[in-house]
Enzyme design. Structure first.
Site, PDB file in Angstrom:
ATOM      1  N   ASP A  38       4.064   0.672  12.403  1.00 16.10           N
ATOM      2  CA  ASP A  38       2.604  -0.072  11.711  1.00 16.10           C
ATOM      3  C   ASP A  38       2.542  -1.600  12.331  1.00 16.10           C
ATOM      4  OD1 ASP A  38       3.029   1.457   8.550  1.00 16.10           O
ATOM      5  OD2 ASP A  38       2.412   2.181  10.364  1.00 16.10           O
ATOM      6  N   ILE A  43       0.934  18.483   8.611  1.00 18.15           N
ATOM      7  CA  ILE A  43       1.564  18.199   7.148  1.00 18.15           C
ATOM      8  C   ILE A  43       2.682  19.499   7.071  1.00 18.15           C
ATOM      9  CG2 ILE A  43       0.044  16.983   6.070  1.00 18.15           C
ATOM     10  CD1 ILE A  43      -1.045  19.507   4.548  1.00 18.15           C
ATOM     11  N   ASP A  44       2.983  19.953   8.236  1.00 13.32           N
ATOM     12  CA  ASP A  44       3.848  21.323   8.155  1.00 13.32           C
ATOM     13  C   ASP A  44       5.185  20.942   7.754  1.00 13.32           C
ATOM     14  OD1 ASP A  44       4.214  19.554  10.652  1.00 13.32           O
ATOM     15  OD2 ASP A  44       5.739  20.704  11.226  1.00 13.32           O
ATOM     16  N   LEU A  45       5.715  19.803   7.745  1.00 12.84           N
ATOM     17  CA  LEU A  45       6.977  19.547   6.965  1.00 12.84           C
ATOM     18  C   LEU A  45       6.998  19.371   5.501  1.00 12.84           C
ATOM     19  CD1 LEU A  45       8.457  16.706   9.451  1.00 12.84           C
ATOM     20  CD2 LEU A  45       8.956  19.052   9.431  1.00 12.84           C
ATOM     21  N   ARG A  93      -8.555  -1.216   4.251  1.00  5.92           N
ATOM     22  CA  ARG A  93      -7.731  -0.105   3.512  1.00  5.92           C
ATOM     23  C   ARG A  93      -6.549  -0.650   3.116  1.00  5.92           C
ATOM     24  NH1 ARG A  93      -6.727   4.671   7.239  1.00  5.92           N
ATOM     25  NH2 ARG A  93      -5.587   4.816   5.472  1.00  5.92           N
ATOM     26  N   ARG A 133      -1.492  14.139  12.414  1.00  4.93           N
ATOM     27  CA  ARG A 133      -0.894  13.947  11.312  1.00  4.93           C
ATOM     28  C   ARG A 133      -0.791  15.228  10.441  1.00  4.93           C
ATOM     29  NH1 ARG A 133      -2.076   8.498   9.473  1.00  4.93           N
ATOM     30  NH2 ARG A 133      -0.425   8.671   8.130  1.00  4.93           N
ATOM     31  N   CYS A 174      -6.240  11.581  11.943  1.00  8.15           N
ATOM     32  CA  CYS A 174      -7.174  10.373  11.536  1.00  8.15           C
ATOM     33  C   CYS A 174      -6.884  10.022  13.089  1.00  8.15           C
ATOM     34  CB  CYS A 174      -6.500   9.646  10.646  1.00  8.15           C
ATOM     35  SG  CYS A 174      -4.673   9.000  11.183  1.00  8.15           S
ATOM     36  N   ARG A 227      -6.312  11.375   3.277  1.00  8.66           N
ATOM     37  CA  ARG A 227      -4.737  11.146   3.715  1.00  8.66           C
ATOM     38  C   ARG A 227      -4.085  10.879   2.016  1.00  8.66           C
ATOM     39  NH1 ARG A 227      -3.269  13.239   7.277  1.00  8.66           N
ATOM     40  NH2 ARG A 227      -1.023  12.491   6.729  1.00  8.66           N
ATOM     41  N   LYS A 271       0.724  -1.312   0.173  1.00 14.68           N
ATOM     42  CA  LYS A 271       0.089  -0.017  -0.084  1.00 14.68           C
ATOM     43  C   LYS A 271       1.021   1.300   0.014  1.00 14.68           C
ATOM     44  CE  LYS A 271      -1.954   1.563   4.055  1.00 14.68           C
ATOM     45  NZ  LYS A 271      -1.706   2.989   4.278  1.00 14.68           N
ATOM     46  N   ASN A 272       1.768   1.192   1.055  1.00  9.58           N
ATOM     47  CA  ASN A 272       2.795   2.402   1.308  1.00  9.58           C
ATOM     48  C   ASN A 272       3.796   2.616  -0.021  1.00  9.58           C
ATOM     49  OD1 ASN A 272       0.932   2.883   3.226  1.00  9.58           O
ATOM     50  ND2 ASN A 272       2.612   2.356   4.828  1.00  9.58           N
TER      51      ASN A 272
HETATM   52  C1  EPZ Z   1       3.758   7.058   6.437  1.00  9.73           C
HETATM   53  O1  EPZ Z   1       2.745   8.100   6.960  1.00  9.73           O
HETATM   54  C2  EPZ Z   1       2.804   5.863   6.288  1.00  9.73           C
HETATM   55  N1  EPZ Z   1       1.638   5.953   5.313  1.00  9.73           N
HETATM   56  C3  EPZ Z   1       2.034   5.438   7.737  1.00  9.73           C
HETATM   57  O2  EPZ Z   1       1.652   4.022   7.462  1.00  9.73           O
HETATM   58  C4  EPZ Z   1       3.309   4.951   8.550  1.00  9.73           C
HETATM   59  O3  EPZ Z   1       3.003   4.831   9.969  1.00  9.73           O
HETATM   60  C5  EPZ Z   1       4.245   6.281   8.751  1.00  9.73           C
HETATM   61  O4  EPZ Z   1       4.648   6.614   7.287  1.00  9.73           O
HETATM   62  C6  EPZ Z   1       5.554   6.153   9.435  1.00  9.73           C
HETATM   63  O5  EPZ Z   1       6.488   4.999   9.088  1.00  9.73           O
HETATM   64  C7  EPZ Z   1       1.922   6.000   3.910  1.00  9.73           C
HETATM   65  O6  EPZ Z   1       2.929   5.709   3.743  1.00  9.73           O
HETATM   66  C8  EPZ Z   1       0.718   6.119   3.291  1.00  9.73           C
HETATM   67  P1  EPZ Z   1       5.431  10.438   8.971  1.00  9.73           P
HETATM   68  P2  EPZ Z   1       3.226   9.532   7.139  1.00  9.73           P
HETATM   69  O7  EPZ Z   1       5.252  11.567   7.794  1.00  9.73           O
HETATM   70  O8  EPZ Z   1       3.834   9.767   5.899  1.00  9.73           O
HETATM   71  C9  EPZ Z   1       4.704  13.535  12.138  1.00  9.73           C
HETATM   72  C10 EPZ Z   1      -0.296   2.616   7.698  1.00  9.73           C
HETATM   73  O9  EPZ Z   1      -0.957   1.785   8.606  1.00  9.73           O
HETATM   74  N2  EPZ Z   1       4.855  14.529  10.900  1.00  9.73           N
HETATM   75  O10 EPZ Z   1       6.594   9.661   8.459  1.00  9.73           O
HETATM   76  O11 EPZ Z   1       1.948  10.251   7.453  1.00  9.73           O
HETATM   77  C11 EPZ Z   1       3.536  12.674  11.945  1.00  9.73           C
HETATM   78  O12 EPZ Z   1       2.632  13.498  12.651  1.00  9.73           O
HETATM   79  C12 EPZ Z   1      -0.042   4.097   7.721  1.00  9.73           C
HETATM   80  O13 EPZ Z   1       0.094   2.175   6.566  1.00  9.73           O
HETATM   81  C13 EPZ Z   1       4.668  15.834  11.385  1.00  9.73           C
HETATM   82  O14 EPZ Z   1       4.710  16.318  12.549  1.00  9.73           O
HETATM   83  O15 EPZ Z   1       4.151   9.413   8.188  1.00  9.73           O
HETATM   84  C14 EPZ Z   1       3.858  11.433  12.752  1.00  9.73           C
HETATM   85  O16 EPZ Z   1       3.850  11.764  14.182  1.00  9.73           O
HETATM   86  C15 EPZ Z   1      -0.253   4.509   9.137  1.00  9.73           C
HETATM   87  N3  EPZ Z   1       4.641  17.014  10.483  1.00  9.73           N
HETATM   88  C16 EPZ Z   1       5.457  11.392  12.438  1.00  9.73           C
HETATM   89  O17 EPZ Z   1       6.016  12.699  11.915  1.00  9.73           O
HETATM   90  C17 EPZ Z   1       4.618  16.504   8.966  1.00  9.73           C
HETATM   91  O18 EPZ Z   1       4.441  17.406   8.126  1.00  9.73           O
HETATM   92  C18 EPZ Z   1       5.632  10.539  11.290  1.00  9.73           C
HETATM   93  O19 EPZ Z   1       5.101  10.613  10.109  1.00  9.73           O
HETATM   94  C19 EPZ Z   1       4.459  15.245   8.802  1.00  9.73           C
HETATM   95  C20 EPZ Z   1       4.496  14.203   9.663  1.00  9.73           C
END
Ligand code: EPZ
Length: 415
Positions: free
Chosen positions: A307, A125-127, A399, A123, A118, A94, A24-25
């Site tokens: 995950d 998206i500032d980064l 999902r 979640r 969620c 998402r 999926k990812n």
């Molecule tokens: C990806 O989510 C995956 N989803 C997630 O899988 C996975 O848990 C996660 O990476 C971590 O490995 C997809 O690839 C579609 P992150 P993502 O940005 O990109 C914080 C599943 O079950 N953050 O690495 O959203 C965020 O809140 C899903 O398949 C910010 O603060 O993960 C989190 O605490 C769940 N600001 C941490 O970073 C930002 O701009 C990790 O998030 C972005 C993220």
């Protein structure tokens, strides 16, 4: 399974072989990347899961044409014309975030419904936005939508404060057609980043360093269509491996790039399993009660993946002693705990910690999936429970798991 409920009478041992579904990812950002090239894409081994279905609806909204042949997906992006991504339903929300970088890269403007959080966390998206702004994008936060525009994306030195998977993907997607060279520092190391970069290279992009913290992208004037094979899903594979451990089973998973599993094989051996693995298959046999794990923390790749944290908590609830888990990626990812307690587990969680007493004799119960990975872990827990477990909320599991019924049947489980 009736409606959104699954019934499993335990205990049951997994036994058999399974070819694991597409990831999926890996699939979601690759589908977003098709927007950056004009032509007909052929994507093999694509998982037919609801998150992919939502992403494809968004691509069709943007003017793409989609056609499935089994697990082969054909995406025609020649008529792409719309930068406004309108969608209803949180599920698609998402996916819209993943489209930010590619629509900006192709159309130089983008509008998405403001993505909500969620159940596992806010979640933010500032980064993502800060990275895209460093490439020249300007964003306006309207009431319910986020609007971004840019005259011409330009290369830049981009620094991520945290190795966010999604932010890394969005910066790559915006940088490949930018004017000049982008160096992304503090990039995520997850296998899905390497898959996306490999796909973009097949489209004609110039990317180096994916899989390391520093990725260099030289912008090119245009990208073309490509054919790609989505790798198997490392989290689906890991989920079933924990199921084999919990039910004292014996499984061989095929088509799994073992390098994508990180330290999971090592952890399964620590739990007491016999593990053999090579290139693209892994064999696990469990003949004893799980050993406890004094301390485990979730971390970005190659650390233990968040995950699989719920599946580990479920397995450790049957272990022969006390275990301690710290969740450092998401702020609300212990929702499985109250459901496992209904099954007789003695586990408590507080903020980002869970304490698992172990030695539980799990009993069948009515439990509820509240999010994707916790739901899948409850199904694995049902294999170790005495009596029938009913898992409701299977729409969450669908999902990310294409056909968990058929997968479990192939692994010898009666549902
Ligand atoms: C990806 O989510 C995956 N989803 C997630 O899988 C996975 O848990 C996660 O990476 C971590 O490995 C997809 O690839 C579609 P992150 P993502 O940005 O990109 C914080 C599943 O079950 N953050 O690495 O959203 C965020 O809140 C899903 O398949 C910010 O603060 O993960 C989190 O605490 C769940 N600001 C941490 O970073 C930002 O701009 C990790 O998030 C972005 C993220």
């Amino acid at each position: 399974m009736d409606g959104n409920k699954l019934y499993i009478k335990g205990p049951q041992r997994m036994h058999g072989e399974l070819l694991v579904q597409g990831s999926k990812n890996a699939a979601l950002p690759i589908l977003a990347a098709t927007i950056l090239g004009k032509g007909i894409f052929i994507i093999h081994h694509c998982p037919r899961i609801s998150d992919v279905k939502h992403m494809l609806e968004l691509l069709e909204d943007a003017g793409c044409r989609i056609h499935w042949e089994g697990h082969m997906l054909i995406v025609d992006t020649r008529e792409l014309c719309n930068y406004r991504v309108s969608c209803s339903g949180a599920g698609k929300m998402r996916s819209t975030v993943t489209l930010l970088g590619s629509i900006l890269g192709r159309m130089h403007q983008v509008e998405i419904p403001y993505p909500g959080g969620c159940t596992i966390g806010k979640r933010p998206i500032d980064l993502h936005l800060r990275g895209l702004e460093q490439l020249g994008a300007v964003f306006e936060h309207q009431e319910h939508t986020l609007y971004g525009k840019v005259k011409m994306l330009h290369g830049a030195q981009v620094y991520l404060d945290f190795p966010s998977v999604g932010a890394t993907e969005n910066v790559l997607l915006a940088a490949v057609l930018a004017d000049g060279t982008t160096v992304l520092h503090g990039a995520a190391l997850e296998p899905e980043i390497v898959e996306l970069a490999s796909f973009l290279r097949k489209m004609g992009a110039d990317i180096k360093g994916d899989g390391t913290p520093v990725i260099t992208v030289k912008g090119v004037p245009k990208l073309h269509a490509a054919e790609y094979i989505i790798p198997s899903d490392r989290i689906v594979a890991g989920t079933y491996l924990f199921g084999a451990v919990m039910g004292c089973g014996e499984v061989r998973l095929l088509h799994v790039p073992v390098t994508h599993l990180g330290k999971l094989p090592e952890l399964l051996e620590q739990l007491g399993a016999v593990v053999e693995a090579e290139d693209d298959w892994i064999y696990v046999r469990m003949e004893r009660q799980c050993r406890p794990v004094p301390y485990m923390v979730t971390a970005p790749f190659p650390g233990f993946p968040t995950d699989l944290q719920s599946a580990l908590v479920a397995a450790l609830s049957t272990a022969s002693g006390m275990s301690f888990i710290e969740e450092k990626i998401f702020e609300a990812r212990f929702q499985i705990v109250e459901e496992l307690r209904k099954m007789g587990a003695s586990v408590v969680s507080e903020d980002s910690f869970a304490l698992i007493d172990g030695n539980a004799k799990l009993q069948g119960a009515h439990v509820e999936a509240k999010e994707l990975r916790g739901g899948a872990a409850l199904i694995m827990a049902a294999l170790a429970a005495e009596g029938e477990t009913c898992i409701s909320g299977m729409e969450y599991v669908c999902r990310g798991y294409e056909d968990i019924n058929s997968d479990l049947k192939k692994l010898g489980i009666m549902i």
